[in-house]
Design an enzyme around this catalytic site. Structure first.
Site, PDB file in Angstrom:
ATOM      1  N   CYS A   1      -4.227  -3.911  21.894  1.00 14.71           N
ATOM      2  CA  CYS A   1      -2.664  -3.456  21.555  1.00 14.71           C
ATOM      3  C   CYS A   1      -2.623  -1.617  21.027  1.00 14.71           C
ATOM      4  O   CYS A   1      -3.655  -2.059  20.582  1.00 14.71           O
ATOM      5  CB  CYS A   1      -1.574  -4.397  20.482  1.00 14.71           C
ATOM      6  SG  CYS A   1      -0.521  -3.934  19.403  1.00 14.71           S
TER       7      CYS A   1
ATOM      8  N   LYS B   1      -8.061  -1.529   7.158  1.00 12.54           N
ATOM      9  CA  LYS B   1      -8.233  -1.860   5.819  1.00 12.54           C
ATOM     10  C   LYS B   1     -10.180  -2.042   6.641  1.00 12.54           C
ATOM     11  O   LYS B   1     -10.900  -2.057   5.722  1.00 12.54           O
ATOM     12  CB  LYS B   1      -8.512  -3.701   6.196  1.00 12.54           C
ATOM     13  CG  LYS B   1      -7.122  -4.667   5.168  1.00 12.54           C
ATOM     14  CD  LYS B   1      -7.757  -6.189   5.626  1.00 12.54           C
ATOM     15  CE  LYS B   1      -5.772  -6.625   4.833  1.00 12.54           C
ATOM     16  NZ  LYS B   1      -5.519  -7.498   5.640  1.00 12.54           N
TER      17      LYS B   1
ATOM     18  N   LYS C   1      -5.969   7.455   8.990  1.00 12.51           N
ATOM     19  CA  LYS C   1      -5.048   6.416   9.526  1.00 12.51           C
ATOM     20  C   LYS C   1      -5.764   5.188   8.410  1.00 12.51           C
ATOM     21  O   LYS C   1      -6.833   4.820   7.723  1.00 12.51           O
ATOM     22  CB  LYS C   1      -4.978   5.590  10.802  1.00 12.51           C
ATOM     23  CG  LYS C   1      -3.696   4.909  10.989  1.00 12.51           C
ATOM     24  CD  LYS C   1      -4.195   4.125  12.484  1.00 12.51           C
ATOM     25  CE  LYS C   1      -3.193   2.673  12.404  1.00 12.51           C
ATOM     26  NZ  LYS C   1      -2.961   2.385  14.076  1.00 12.51           N
TER      27      LYS C   1
ATOM     28  N   HIS D   1       3.899   1.221   2.522  1.00  9.97           N
ATOM     29  CA  HIS D   1       5.426   0.469   1.978  1.00  9.97           C
ATOM     30  C   HIS D   1       5.744   1.620   0.760  1.00  9.97           C
ATOM     31  O   HIS D   1       7.424   1.571   1.397  1.00  9.97           O
ATOM     32  CB  HIS D   1       4.343  -0.411   1.637  1.00  9.97           C
ATOM     33  CG  HIS D   1       4.297  -1.447   2.308  1.00  9.97           C
ATOM     34  ND1 HIS D   1       2.380  -2.101   2.312  1.00  9.97           N
ATOM     35  CD2 HIS D   1       4.226  -2.008   3.809  1.00  9.97           C
ATOM     36  CE1 HIS D   1       1.929  -3.117   3.415  1.00  9.97           C
ATOM     37  NE2 HIS D   1       3.358  -3.363   4.015  1.00  9.97           N
TER      38      HIS D   1
ATOM     39  N   CYS E   1       1.034 -10.413  20.774  1.00 14.58           N
ATOM     40  CA  CYS E   1       0.327  -9.519  19.739  1.00 14.58           C
ATOM     41  C   CYS E   1       0.596 -10.165  18.778  1.00 14.58           C
ATOM     42  O   CYS E   1       1.720  -9.652  18.029  1.00 14.58           O
ATOM     43  CB  CYS E   1       0.568  -7.993  19.290  1.00 14.58           C
ATOM     44  SG  CYS E   1      -0.466  -7.324  18.279  1.00 14.58           S
TER      45      CYS E   1
ATOM     46  N   CYS F   1       1.698  -7.284  15.707  1.00 15.33           N
ATOM     47  CA  CYS F   1       3.474  -6.872  16.337  1.00 15.33           C
ATOM     48  C   CYS F   1       4.065  -8.076  16.002  1.00 15.33           C
ATOM     49  O   CYS F   1       5.394  -8.071  16.203  1.00 15.33           O
ATOM     50  CB  CYS F   1       3.318  -6.336  17.399  1.00 15.33           C
ATOM     51  SG  CYS F   1       2.586  -4.750  17.657  1.00 15.33           S
TER      52      CYS F   1
ATOM     53  N   HIS G   1      -2.351  -2.373  17.138  1.00 11.69           N
ATOM     54  CA  HIS G   1      -3.357  -3.101  16.153  1.00 11.69           C
ATOM     55  C   HIS G   1      -4.580  -3.357  17.118  1.00 11.69           C
ATOM     56  O   HIS G   1      -5.982  -3.496  16.334  1.00 11.69           O
ATOM     57  CB  HIS G   1      -2.555  -4.684  16.305  1.00 11.69           C
ATOM     58  CG  HIS G   1      -1.717  -4.328  15.184  1.00 11.69           C
ATOM     59  ND1 HIS G   1      -0.228  -4.248  16.050  1.00 11.69           N
ATOM     60  CD2 HIS G   1      -1.403  -4.147  13.952  1.00 11.69           C
ATOM     61  CE1 HIS G   1       0.239  -4.359  15.169  1.00 11.69           C
ATOM     62  NE2 HIS G   1      -0.145  -4.260  13.448  1.00 11.69           N
TER      63      HIS G   1
ATOM     64  N   HIS H   1       0.839  -1.204   0.029  1.00 12.67           N
ATOM     65  CA  HIS H   1       0.027  -0.244  -0.149  1.00 12.67           C
ATOM     66  C   HIS H   1       0.651   1.561   0.146  1.00 12.67           C
ATOM     67  O   HIS H   1       1.791   1.416   0.140  1.00 12.67           O
ATOM     68  CB  HIS H   1      -0.729  -0.111   0.882  1.00 12.67           C
ATOM     69  CG  HIS H   1      -0.702  -0.257   2.690  1.00 12.67           C
ATOM     70  ND1 HIS H   1       0.854   1.023   2.928  1.00 12.67           N
ATOM     71  CD2 HIS H   1      -0.872  -1.381   3.207  1.00 12.67           C
ATOM     72  CE1 HIS H   1       0.882   0.750   3.806  1.00 12.67           C
ATOM     73  NE2 HIS H   1       0.249  -0.610   4.599  1.00 12.67           N
TER      74      HIS H   1
HETATM   75  N1  MSP Z   1       7.652  -6.629   8.647  1.00  4.79           N
HETATM   76  C1  MSP Z   1       7.747  -6.260   9.608  1.00  4.79           C
HETATM   77  C2  MSP Z   1       9.535  -4.974   9.715  1.00  4.79           C
HETATM   78  C3  MSP Z   1      10.787  -5.693   9.815  1.00  4.79           C
HETATM   79  S1  MSP Z   1      12.261  -4.981   9.139  1.00  4.79           S
HETATM   80  C4  MSP Z   1      13.522  -5.483   9.933  1.00  4.79           C
HETATM   81  C5  MSP Z   1       7.124  -4.946   9.506  1.00  4.79           C
HETATM   82  N2  MSP Z   1       7.090  -4.867   8.016  1.00  4.79           N
HETATM   83  S2  MSP Z   1       4.845  -4.110   7.893  1.00  4.79           S
HETATM   84  O1  MSP Z   1       4.543  -4.748   6.279  1.00  4.79           O
HETATM   85  O2  MSP Z   1       4.440  -3.941   9.075  1.00  4.79           O
HETATM   86  O3  MSP Z   1       5.817  -2.679   7.272  1.00  4.79           O
HETATM   87  C6  MSP Z   1       6.527  -1.901   6.908  1.00  4.79           C
HETATM   88  C7  MSP Z   1       7.783  -0.414   7.140  1.00  4.79           C
HETATM   89  O4  MSP Z   1       6.568   0.188   6.168  1.00  4.79           O
HETATM   90  C8  MSP Z   1       7.188  -0.427   8.327  1.00  4.79           C
HETATM   91  O5  MSP Z   1       9.247   0.124   8.430  1.00  4.79           O
HETATM   92  C9  MSP Z   1       6.516   0.309   8.339  1.00  4.79           C
HETATM   93  O6  MSP Z   1       6.774   1.386   8.979  1.00  4.79           O
HETATM   94  C10 MSP Z   1       5.846   0.881   6.797  1.00  4.79           C
HETATM   95  N3  MSP Z   1       4.611   1.286   6.863  1.00  4.79           N
HETATM   96  C11 MSP Z   1       3.312   0.315   7.024  1.00  4.79           C
HETATM   97  N4  MSP Z   1       2.118   1.521   7.155  1.00  4.79           N
HETATM   98  C12 MSP Z   1       2.459   2.402   6.738  1.00  4.79           C
HETATM   99  C13 MSP Z   1       2.610   4.196   6.779  1.00  4.79           C
HETATM  100  N5  MSP Z   1       0.689   3.913   6.705  1.00  4.79           N
HETATM  101  N6  MSP Z   1       2.929   5.138   6.404  1.00  4.79           N
HETATM  102  C14 MSP Z   1       4.161   5.226   6.074  1.00  4.79           C
HETATM  103  N7  MSP Z   1       4.672   3.440   6.639  1.00  4.79           N
HETATM  104  C15 MSP Z   1       4.363   2.687   7.040  1.00  4.79           C
HETATM  105  O7  MSP Z   1       6.791  -3.912  10.311  1.00  4.79           O
END
Ligand code: MSP
Length: 517
Positions: free
Chosen positions: A144, A301, A298, A21, A126, A129, A147, A18
């Site tokens: 949590c 889903k 925020k 990411h 959790c 997390c 979440h 999304h």
């Molecule tokens: N798998 C772990 C990270 C392990 S690193 C050794 C994880 N994955 S995640 O898919 O949940 O998130 C991946 C990255 O995307 C994280 O750095 C997270 O902060 C970032 N983001 C997820 N949603 C976000 C937003 N809405 N806005 C900006 N970044 C966010 O955590």
């Protein structure tokens, strides 16, 4: 700076990528491309985090094997990053055989050293997390905080990592390296968290979580996600406790590891402790970016507002990702939260990239062709009144990137563009041409075009396609290193190819995309 190694967080593959990411990957790609304009050797690692209970559960629900499920979703991330021109050097998956083998060896090394020990434990887990939480971290309703889910009570005999052994060393490192955590305002938050740390569980019983890397010599346990996930930053580049290869020696320590603020604790406490236990140096900087909201809400889903980055490009009929990259990279000041909205995206990108920057180049090139047949003549090459401002901007942009201030750097570039637009208005080359002040007209146009070569270089990390098109029309090499920029690229006899002149970016004037789309 000889080398530059940067990484992103590796994304969970429970779903498709999304905008959040994408924000992180774009930010890192812009930083990477900027330092590629300054360093000889640069390396950019990204990837996917594929083990753990969540993947296990979702794949069971879908009736496919966890590996097949990961294969399908990891491909979605790769495809999205390709569409966004994320120029990573390597994409690691935690299910890669090499990674799994080295993680097992890392775990064994820490067991042999006495930093990992077995212990019976009851805790609140959790799955969002993929971590155990402390009672005091939960909301008033026992959920949590990230979440908003009730953690499960888990009672198991697990392996534990002696995090507490490294507490003082980490506190000292943070205090003596004020630029370790970027932005600096987050360091206090981490120091507070460090006050209450305990040893952490680093394995799960195989009968509860089977989708993970088995502990060598103990089939009843699998290595639990964070030690597996964090290690990717070193396993990917050839670390091996029994002897690393040259690539690792060359690249480690990382210059900047980019992550979201929600996982700062794992990266500024757990990760340094693991590295210290392995006798490895710590990364130079951990950059914790803020979160992206959608229309100030925020992304979730349940709200149904999760947006895929490729859907944005499709909705606005964009055949290059540059506008979206530019918008996201300048969405928030370093480390702060940012927002995406369709209206703001369209407005900002039209104003900055089409009107201010693209139009400036197009008008100037067209005038040079109209009045001088595209020819830069010797008599136009005098003292350039814009040179000082242009070189000052290069310096300011580099300075912002030294602090990973990606939005702030983009503002400096646009300030330069505005400055040059004002110069064109003030000097009115069309009037000079009409009045027969030919030489001055040629001078003004050439001065502007010299600066546009600088602008193309500076905007390149954000908008690689637009910048390359600008450079092509100017007949200049976009690969020029920033240190070699003189604002004197266009020399006497340089001819602009009139057949080649077209707007580098057209305004997005199509009707606003249907939100449902
Ligand atoms: N798998 C772990 C990270 C392990 S690193 C050794 C994880 N994955 S995640 O898919 O949940 O998130 C991946 C990255 O995307 C994280 O750095 C997270 O902060 C970032 N983001 C997820 N949603 C976000 C937003 N809405 N806005 C900006 N970044 C966010 O955590």
């Amino acid at each position: 700076m000889a080398k530059f190694y940067t990484t992103t967080a590796i994304d969970y593959v429970n779903g498709a990528p999304h905008i959040g990411h994408a924000y992180e990957k774009i930010l890192t790609d812009v930083i990477y491309r900027h330092f590629t304009q300054r360093c000889e050797d640069t390396y950019f690692l990204t990837g996917t985090d594929e083990h753990g209970i969540k993947i296990q559960k979702t794949s069971v629900e879908k009736g496919i094997s966890p590996k097949d499920f990961c294969d399908i979703n990891a491909q979605k991330f790769k495809d999205a990053w390709k569409t966004l021109d994320i120029g990573y050097s390597q994409f690691i998956r935690t299910t890669d055989e090499q990674h799994e083998k080295v993680v097992q060896k890392i775990f064994k090394k820490l067991v042999d050293k006495g930093d990992i020990y077995k212990h019976s434990y009851k805790g609140l887990y959790c799955s969002g997390c993929e971590a155990f939480l402390n009672e005091k971290d939960l909301t008033e309703d026992g959920l949590c905080p990230d979440h908003l889910k009730k953690p499960e009570v888990v009672e198991e005999e697990n392996y534990f990592f002696k995090l507490t052994k490294y507490k003082d060393a980490i506190i000292k490192h943070i205090k003596t390296h004020p630029d370790f955590i970027v932005p600096a305002f987050r360091a206090n938050e981490v120091l507070n968290q460090l006050e209450n740390i305990e040893d952490i569980s680093v394995s799960r019983v195989n009968s509860n979580v089977s989708w993970g890397i088995p502990v060598l010599g103990d089939d009843s346990q699998v290595i639990y996600v964070w030690i597996d996930a964090l290690s990717n930053y070193i396993t990917a580049i050839g670390y091996d406790p029994e002897g690393s290869d040259g690539k690792f020696e060359k690249l480690w320590p990382a210059d900047v590891q980019v992550i979201g603020k929600d996982i700062l604790k794992f990266h500024s406490i757990y990760w340094p402790a693991i590295l210290m236990a392995l006798d490895l140096p710590l990364p130079k900087h951990i950059l914790a970016h803020g979160w992206i909201t959608i229309d100030e809400a925020k992304m979730s889903k349940s709200l149904g507002n999760v947006i895929s980055p490729t859907a944005v490009l499709e909705a606005f009929n964009l055949d290059i990702p540059d506008p979206f990259r530019y918008y996201m990279a300048s969405a928030a000041p370093c480390g702060k939260d940012g927002n995406y909205s369709d209206e703001d995206f369209k407005e900002k990108v039209n104003a900055h990239l089409a009107n201010s920057m693209g139009n400036l180049l197009n008008r100037t090139l067209s005038m040079l062709v109209k009045y001088f047949d595209g020819d830069i003549k010797q008599e136009f090459l005098g003292k350039n009144e814009l040179k000082e401002k242009a070189l000052e901007t290069v310096k300011a942009v580099k300075h912002h990137f030294d602090y990973f201030e990606v939005q702030e750097a983009s503002q400096k570039i646009m300030e330069l563009v505005d400055f040059v637009n004002k110069y064109v208005t003030d000097n009115a080359p069309w009037t000079l041409a009409k009045e027969g002040k030919t030489e001055r007209c040629g001078e003004v146009l050439t001065n502007v075009l010299q600066v546009m070569t600088v602008v193309a270089s500076l905007i390149y990390p954000y908008c690689p396609n637009i910048a390359s098109a600008m450079a092509e029309q100017l007949g200049y090499d976009i690969k020029t290193k920033l240190d070699d920029i003189t604002c004197e690229t266009l020399i006497s006899g340089h001819l602009i190819d009139k057949e080649n002149i077209k707007p580098v970016f057209l305004r997005m004037d199509s009707e606003l995309a249907d939100k449902k789309k």
